[in-house]
Scaffold this active site. Structure first.
Site, PDB file in Angstrom:
ATOM      1  CD  GLN A   1      -2.971  -1.025   2.284  1.00 24.37           C
ATOM      2  OE1 GLN A   1      -2.753  -1.729   3.254  1.00 24.37           O
ATOM      3  NE2 GLN A   1      -4.008  -0.218   2.223  1.00 24.37           N
TER       4      GLN A   1
ATOM      5  CG  HIS B   1      -1.182  -5.996   5.086  1.00 26.12           C
ATOM      6  ND1 HIS B   1      -1.279  -5.383   6.315  1.00 26.12           N
ATOM      7  CD2 HIS B   1      -2.297  -5.637   4.403  1.00 26.12           C
ATOM      8  CE1 HIS B   1      -2.392  -4.667   6.371  1.00 26.12           C
ATOM      9  NE2 HIS B   1      -3.029  -4.809   5.216  1.00 26.12           N
TER      10      HIS B   1
ATOM     11  CG  ASN C   1      -3.403  -7.349   8.164  1.00 27.56           C
ATOM     12  OD1 ASN C   1      -3.408  -6.791   9.249  1.00 27.56           O
ATOM     13  ND2 ASN C   1      -4.232  -7.008   7.173  1.00 27.56           N
ATOM     14  CD  GLU C   2      -7.855  -6.589   8.181  1.00 27.27           C
ATOM     15  OE1 GLU C   2      -8.055  -5.646   8.955  1.00 27.27           O
ATOM     16  OE2 GLU C   2      -8.206  -6.558   6.973  1.00 27.27           O
TER      17      GLU C   2
ATOM     18  CE1 TYR D   1      -9.642   0.629   9.845  1.00 25.31           C
ATOM     19  CE2 TYR D   1      -9.612  -1.770   9.775  1.00 25.31           C
ATOM     20  CZ  TYR D   1      -8.953  -0.564   9.664  1.00 25.31           C
ATOM     21  OH  TYR D   1      -7.603  -0.533   9.377  1.00 25.31           O
TER      22      TYR D   1
ATOM     23  CD  GLU E   1      -4.986  -2.823   9.648  1.00 26.85           C
ATOM     24  OE1 GLU E   1      -6.074  -2.492   9.114  1.00 26.85           O
ATOM     25  OE2 GLU E   1      -4.186  -3.611   9.125  1.00 26.85           O
TER      26      GLU E   1
ATOM     27  CD1 TRP F   1      -5.916   2.019   7.728  1.00 27.79           C
ATOM     28  CD2 TRP F   1      -4.133   0.731   8.080  1.00 27.79           C
ATOM     29  NE1 TRP F   1      -5.443   1.644   6.498  1.00 27.79           N
ATOM     30  CE2 TRP F   1      -4.342   0.849   6.691  1.00 27.79           C
ATOM     31  CE3 TRP F   1      -3.043  -0.033   8.529  1.00 27.79           C
ATOM     32  CZ2 TRP F   1      -3.520   0.223   5.751  1.00 27.79           C
ATOM     33  CZ3 TRP F   1      -2.235  -0.654   7.596  1.00 27.79           C
ATOM     34  CH2 TRP F   1      -2.477  -0.522   6.229  1.00 27.79           C
TER      35      TRP F   1
ATOM     36  CD  GLU G   1      -8.006   1.045   2.125  1.00 28.10           C
ATOM     37  OE1 GLU G   1      -8.509  -0.050   2.392  1.00 28.10           O
ATOM     38  OE2 GLU G   1      -6.997   1.493   2.716  1.00 28.10           O
ATOM     39  CD1 TRP G   2      -6.281  -2.745   0.954  1.00 30.74           C
ATOM     40  CD2 TRP G   2      -4.944  -3.766  -0.517  1.00 30.74           C
ATOM     41  NE1 TRP G   2      -5.124  -3.098   1.613  1.00 30.74           N
ATOM     42  CE2 TRP G   2      -4.289  -3.726   0.729  1.00 30.74           C
ATOM     43  CE3 TRP G   2      -4.275  -4.362  -1.600  1.00 30.74           C
ATOM     44  CZ2 TRP G   2      -3.021  -4.258   0.936  1.00 30.74           C
ATOM     45  CZ3 TRP G   2      -3.003  -4.896  -1.394  1.00 30.74           C
ATOM     46  CH2 TRP G   2      -2.400  -4.839  -0.140  1.00 30.74           C
TER      47      TRP G   2
END
Length: 441
Positions: free
Chosen positions: A22, A122, A166-167, A294, A352, A398, A405-406
């Protein structure tokens, strides 16, 4: 007002987080292609077909970025190392330029008094391994452990902690069932296998690194407060299924060596043969848990759809630029639930938490009072969770920088530092200055 440092226990870590693809600029330094490059090059997948080729050019500007953390009074930096930068083909000969870059990066953190928190993966799967099925291939666990060993032999003596993945929900379900992230599949068999293999890769890497004498190993999971949209039995069932897939699948595998029944109802027929034999490897002890949070989701039943037969309902609360509800209470709920039901006294870090906003640079400054309020509310939720017994050890905002942002390209801005993506000029936002002032108090 953002809670001051003195309102947290001594040793509580304040940091900011980023991810390699990113921010670094993937075209620099001999990195190999990734499945994100090809996903972004396919029409319709990413806003304006943007990719991470240049991103924030952190590859060349990392000292300037680390100075922002040092000057802001932060304690730590959560960063990720790119598999394809370390091993351009995913296996085989390491890239000396990539290893040297991460050497310089970690040394630069330490020179500034910043504690390095590393994440191994990630989301940038090397294309050569994606060609072999990536996370759907059972061999991925060993490929990942080999990569973990290569980068840890170079950095392991200087990083304070290592998170494997990550995630994993995003790595597996969002990417192989919903198709929103690379590799962009919508296939329940692929999703079920990825959901298991990503955890097997975690376990295999932890085992490998433990064998090398490495400690402070963990994983970063993302959680969403999953709540029924109304009082109906169908909505309650929908929330339970969503909770099982999104939240419980990963933490129950790691902490209890099992998968939740509500998720297995749909996934088990598509799981790899003998998956049960991997649960001891997956559930071996870890030293910390990273928690990304989030928003929440409100769910209703969708009986006209195949499993999982759930549908989101738009909530009434104020929303971020991503359209996500601002629901700080959910962070407290998640943290206390983790402590009570799954991990006990295990150290927890919020790895995050942040918000995207339609920020604009005006007269050399960015005013983002909404982000300041978001920070204050969620740090307050961390304090509440700690008061209720959660072993909270740190908080990472974060993100440090506006970045790639993907699937949303460069449109969504999460940073507390504004980045002009033409000139790459960095401008700290009002939220950066507010958080810095809180850390100084």
């Amino acid at each position: 007002m953002i809670p001051g440092r003195s309102s947290f226990p001594e040793g509580f870590v304040f940091g900011a987080a980023t991810a390699a693809y990113q921010i670094e600029g993937h075209r620099f330094g001999g990195a190999g292609p990734t499945h994100w490059d090809s996903f972004a090059a396919t029409p319709g997948n990413v806003v304006r077909a943007e990719d991470g080729a240049t991103a924030c050019d952190h590859y060349h500007r990392y000292e300037e970025d680390l100075d922002l953390l040092k000057d802001g009074g932060f304690d730590a930096y959560r960063f990720s190392t790119s598999w394809a930068r370390v091993l351009p083909e995913g296996r085989g000969t390491p890239n000396a330029e990539g290893l040297d870059y991460y050497d310089r990066l970690v040394d630069a953190m330490l020179e500034r008094g910043l504690t390095p928190f590393q994440t191994l993966y990630h989301w940038e799967m090397p294309s050569a391994l994606a060609d072999l099925g990536g996370w759907t291939n059972p061999d991925v666990a060993h490929w990942f452990a080999d990569y973990a060993e290569v980068i840890t032999r170079r950095l392991g003596d200087r990083v304070a902690s290592i998170a494997t993945i990550n995630e994993p929900w995003c790595v597996a379900f969002l990417s192989h069932f919903l198709g929103h992230h690379a590799p962009g599949l919508r296939d329940i068999r692929a999703a079920a296998r990825a959901m298991h293999h990503v955890l097997k890769a975690h376990g295999t890497a932890v085992e490998r690194l433990r064998g090398m004498g490495q400690d402070t190993l963990g994983i970063v999971l993302n959680f969403e407060a999953a709540e029924p949209a109304d009082d109906s039995a169908g909505a309650a069932r929908a929330a339970a299924v969503q909770d099982a897939i999104y939240n419980r699948w990963f933490i129950e595998a790691i902490s209890k060596g099992q998968y939740p029944a509500e998720a297995l109802e749909g996934l088990e027929p598509h799981m790899p043969k003998g998956w049960q034999d991997d649960m001891a490897l997956i559930s071996q002890p870890i030293d910390f848990l990273g928690v990304n949070y989030y928003t929440r989701s409100l769910l209703r039943a969708a009986p006209d759809q195949p499993w999982p037969s759930v549908a989101p309902v738009e909530g009434p609360l104020p929303k971020t630029q991503m359209g996500w509800e601002i629901y700080p209470e959910g962070l407290k709920i998640i943290l206390t639930r983790l402590s009570r039901d799954y991990v006990g006294e295990l150290p927890l870090y919020v790895t995050e938490n942040g918000m995207a906003w339609d920020d604009h640079l005006t007269d050399g400054a960015v005013t983002d009072a909404e982000r300041e309020a978001y920070m204050a509310a969620h740090l307050g939720a961390v304090q509440q969770a700690r008061a209720e017994g959660a072993n909270m050890k740190g908080f990472f905002y974060w993100s440090l920088l506006d970045n790639y942002e993907w699937a949303f390209g460069y449109e969504k801005r999460f940073g507390m530092v504004h980045v002009d993506f033409d000139s790459l000029k960095r401008t700290p936002k009002a939220s950066y200055h507010a958080l810095s002032a809180a850390l100084a108090r």
